[in-house]
Motif scaffolding. Sequence first.
Motif, PDB file in Angstrom:
ATOM      1  N   PRO A  11       5.778   3.437   5.572  1.00 40.79           N
ATOM      2  CA  PRO A  11       4.956   2.425   6.241  1.00 40.79           C
ATOM      3  C   PRO A  11       3.884   3.022   7.159  1.00 40.79           C
ATOM      4  CG  PRO A  11       7.237   1.740   6.255  1.00 40.79           C
ATOM      5  CD  PRO A  11       7.213   3.148   5.722  1.00 40.79           C
ATOM      6  N   ASN A  12       4.064   4.248   7.667  1.00 42.72           N
ATOM      7  CA  ASN A  12       3.082   4.841   8.581  1.00 42.72           C
ATOM      8  C   ASN A  12       2.252   5.969   7.960  1.00 42.72           C
ATOM      9  OD1 ASN A  12       5.367   3.758  10.511  1.00 42.72           O
ATOM     10  ND2 ASN A  12       3.456   3.792  11.625  1.00 42.72           N
ATOM     11  N   TRP A  13       2.722   6.620   6.905  1.00 47.66           N
ATOM     12  CA  TRP A  13       2.013   7.769   6.318  1.00 47.66           C
ATOM     13  C   TRP A  13       1.410   7.385   4.976  1.00 47.66           C
ATOM     14  CZ3 TRP A  13       0.989  12.298   8.605  1.00 47.66           C
ATOM     15  CH2 TRP A  13       1.750  12.659   9.714  1.00 47.66           C
ATOM     16  N   SER A  14       0.160   7.834   4.743  1.00 47.15           N
ATOM     17  CA  SER A  14      -0.446   7.648   3.417  1.00 47.15           C
ATOM     18  C   SER A  14      -1.215   8.911   3.038  1.00 47.15           C
ATOM     19  CB  SER A  14      -1.361   6.421   3.388  1.00 47.15           C
ATOM     20  OG  SER A  14      -2.459   6.596   4.237  1.00 47.15           O
ATOM     21  N   LEU A  15      -1.347   9.117   1.744  1.00 47.46           N
ATOM     22  CA  LEU A  15      -2.038  10.265   1.178  1.00 47.46           C
ATOM     23  C   LEU A  15      -3.100   9.719   0.231  1.00 47.46           C
ATOM     24  CD1 LEU A  15      -1.988  13.381   0.877  1.00 47.46           C
ATOM     25  CD2 LEU A  15      -0.420  13.061  -1.024  1.00 47.46           C
ATOM     26  N   GLY A  16      -4.278  10.358   0.210  1.00 47.86           N
ATOM     27  CA  GLY A  16      -5.315   9.829  -0.660  1.00 47.86           C
ATOM     28  C   GLY A  16      -6.465  10.787  -0.858  1.00 47.86           C
ATOM     29  N   ALA A  17      -7.528  10.255  -1.445  1.00 46.81           N
ATOM     30  CA  ALA A  17      -8.767  11.006  -1.676  1.00 46.81           C
ATOM     31  C   ALA A  17      -9.921  10.105  -1.288  1.00 46.81           C
ATOM     32  CB  ALA A  17      -8.877  11.414  -3.136  1.00 46.81           C
ATOM     33  N   GLU A  18     -10.997  10.750  -0.807  1.00 44.17           N
ATOM     34  CA  GLU A  18     -12.135   9.980  -0.309  1.00 44.17           C
ATOM     35  C   GLU A  18     -13.439  10.666  -0.689  1.00 44.17           C
ATOM     36  OE1 GLU A  18     -12.403   7.982   3.800  1.00 44.17           O
ATOM     37  OE2 GLU A  18     -13.260   9.979   4.089  1.00 44.17           O
ATOM     38  N   TYR A  19     -14.449   9.868  -1.033  1.00 44.99           N
ATOM     39  CA  TYR A  19     -15.806  10.349  -1.266  1.00 44.99           C
ATOM     40  C   TYR A  19     -16.694   9.746  -0.178  1.00 44.99           C
ATOM     41  CZ  TYR A  19     -20.603  10.207  -2.785  1.00 44.99           C
ATOM     42  OH  TYR A  19     -21.964  10.312  -2.813  1.00 44.99           O
ATOM     43  N   ARG A  20     -17.595  10.578   0.386  1.00 42.37           N
ATOM     44  CA  ARG A  20     -18.554  10.093   1.383  1.00 42.37           C
ATOM     45  C   ARG A  20     -19.919  10.711   1.151  1.00 42.37           C
ATOM     46  NH1 ARG A  20     -16.317  11.477   6.955  1.00 42.37           N
ATOM     47  NH2 ARG A  20     -18.479  12.055   7.167  1.00 42.37           N
ATOM     48  N   TYR A  21     -20.947   9.895   1.272  1.00 40.85           N
ATOM     49  CA  TYR A  21     -22.322  10.365   1.309  1.00 40.85           C
ATOM     50  C   TYR A  21     -22.769  10.235   2.758  1.00 40.85           C
ATOM     51  CZ  TYR A  21     -27.376  10.487   0.906  1.00 40.85           C
ATOM     52  OH  TYR A  21     -28.687  10.801   1.072  1.00 40.85           O
ATOM     53  N   ARG A  55      -0.577   6.156  10.702  1.00 41.29           N
ATOM     54  CA  ARG A  55      -0.892   4.938  11.450  1.00 41.29           C
ATOM     55  C   ARG A  55       0.044   4.856  12.644  1.00 41.29           C
ATOM     56  NH1 ARG A  55      -1.383   4.296   6.382  1.00 41.29           N
ATOM     57  NH2 ARG A  55      -3.211   3.383   5.440  1.00 41.29           N
ATOM     58  N   PHE A  56      -0.543   4.765  13.833  1.00 38.40           N
ATOM     59  CA  PHE A  56       0.257   4.731  15.049  1.00 38.40           C
ATOM     60  C   PHE A  56       0.886   3.367  15.302  1.00 38.40           C
ATOM     61  CE2 PHE A  56      -2.365   8.432  15.699  1.00 38.40           C
ATOM     62  CZ  PHE A  56      -1.440   9.331  16.187  1.00 38.40           C
ATOM     63  N   ALA A  57       0.418   2.355  14.650  1.00 34.50           N
ATOM     64  CA  ALA A  57       0.974   1.019  14.836  1.00 34.50           C
ATOM     65  C   ALA A  57       2.388   0.986  14.255  1.00 34.50           C
ATOM     66  CB  ALA A  57       0.102  -0.011  14.141  1.00 34.50           C
ATOM     67  N   PRO A  58       3.256   0.177  14.849  1.00 36.34           N
ATOM     68  CA  PRO A  58       4.596   0.068  14.253  1.00 36.34           C
ATOM     69  C   PRO A  58       4.488  -0.572  12.874  1.00 36.34           C
ATOM     70  CG  PRO A  58       4.293  -1.570  15.988  1.00 36.34           C
ATOM     71  CD  PRO A  58       3.084  -0.684  16.002  1.00 36.34           C
ATOM     72  N   PRO A  59       5.423  -0.241  11.990  1.00 35.85           N
ATOM     73  CA  PRO A  59       5.362  -0.845  10.661  1.00 35.85           C
ATOM     74  C   PRO A  59       5.495  -2.356  10.780  1.00 35.85           C
ATOM     75  CG  PRO A  59       7.349   0.504  10.912  1.00 35.85           C
ATOM     76  CD  PRO A  59       6.547   0.644  12.154  1.00 35.85           C
ATOM     77  N   PRO A  60       4.892  -3.077   9.871  1.00 41.44           N
ATOM     78  CA  PRO A  60       4.990  -4.542   9.948  1.00 41.44           C
ATOM     79  C   PRO A  60       6.431  -4.984   9.758  1.00 41.44           C
ATOM     80  CG  PRO A  60       3.942  -3.859   7.905  1.00 41.44           C
ATOM     81  CD  PRO A  60       4.128  -2.627   8.729  1.00 41.44           C
ATOM     82  N   ARG A  61       6.810  -5.965  10.545  1.00 39.76           N
ATOM     83  CA  ARG A  61       8.169  -6.490  10.419  1.00 39.76           C
ATOM     84  C   ARG A  61       8.213  -7.491   9.279  1.00 39.76           C
ATOM     85  NH1 ARG A  61       9.899  -8.631  16.130  1.00 39.76           N
ATOM     86  NH2 ARG A  61       8.215 -10.006  15.567  1.00 39.76           N
ATOM     87  N   ALA A  62       9.365  -7.551   8.640  1.00 38.51           N
ATOM     88  CA  ALA A  62       9.535  -8.530   7.576  1.00 38.51           C
ATOM     89  C   ALA A  62       9.544  -9.912   8.214  1.00 38.51           C
ATOM     90  CB  ALA A  62      10.838  -8.268   6.837  1.00 38.51           C
ATOM     91  N   ILE A  63       8.917 -10.849   7.571  1.00 39.24           N
ATOM     92  CA  ILE A  63       8.890 -12.213   8.093  1.00 39.24           C
ATOM     93  C   ILE A  63      10.208 -12.865   7.704  1.00 39.24           C
ATOM     94  CG2 ILE A  63       7.722 -14.429   7.943  1.00 39.24           C
ATOM     95  CD1 ILE A  63       5.182 -12.866   7.233  1.00 39.24           C
TER      96      ILE A  63
END
Length: 162
Positions: A83-93, A124-132
């Motif tokens: 919920p807090n860590w993600s891995l990815g790829a990014e392109y920027r001009y 992400r420093f925010a706490p993971p979203p809680r289940a509703i």
Amino acid sequence: RLSGHFNEVIPGGIGTVHDDLNFDASVRGKLGWSFGRIMPYATGGVAFGDVHTHYNYDGALASSGGVRVGWTAGGGLDYALTPNWSLGAEYRYTDLGHKGVLTPSLGDSNNFNYNVVRPVLTYRFAPPPRAIPIAAPAPMPAAAPAPPPAPMARTFPASRSL
């Protein structure tokens, strides 16, 4: 550090231009839509870069440098590991605009822009979203108490004697 160098032949001599990007930074927004753990997104905002340009035209030396402000835009793809860590790829001009230099023997307008593809690891420093929680159905209202039973009246045939 990003660096570029090229030679240019000009009438009457040979010149060189050397560009250095000592740092770049940006303040960007990120807008995407999540499909489970995968999120494609677009990003864009203000870019900053410390660009130094050195000129040598047939022995005439000149330079310009400093922090430039421009813009950046691109897109990417994130995969949520947790919920807090993600891995990815990014392109920027990124376009840091142009800056000119003018000396008695040299005039130039230097444009500085570049493309970058990079891996991205995000926390992400925010706490993971809680289940509703699914609300339980409201309890049935209690029935009104039944009225007390009516007193029983018994009648017996009256007999009279005379």
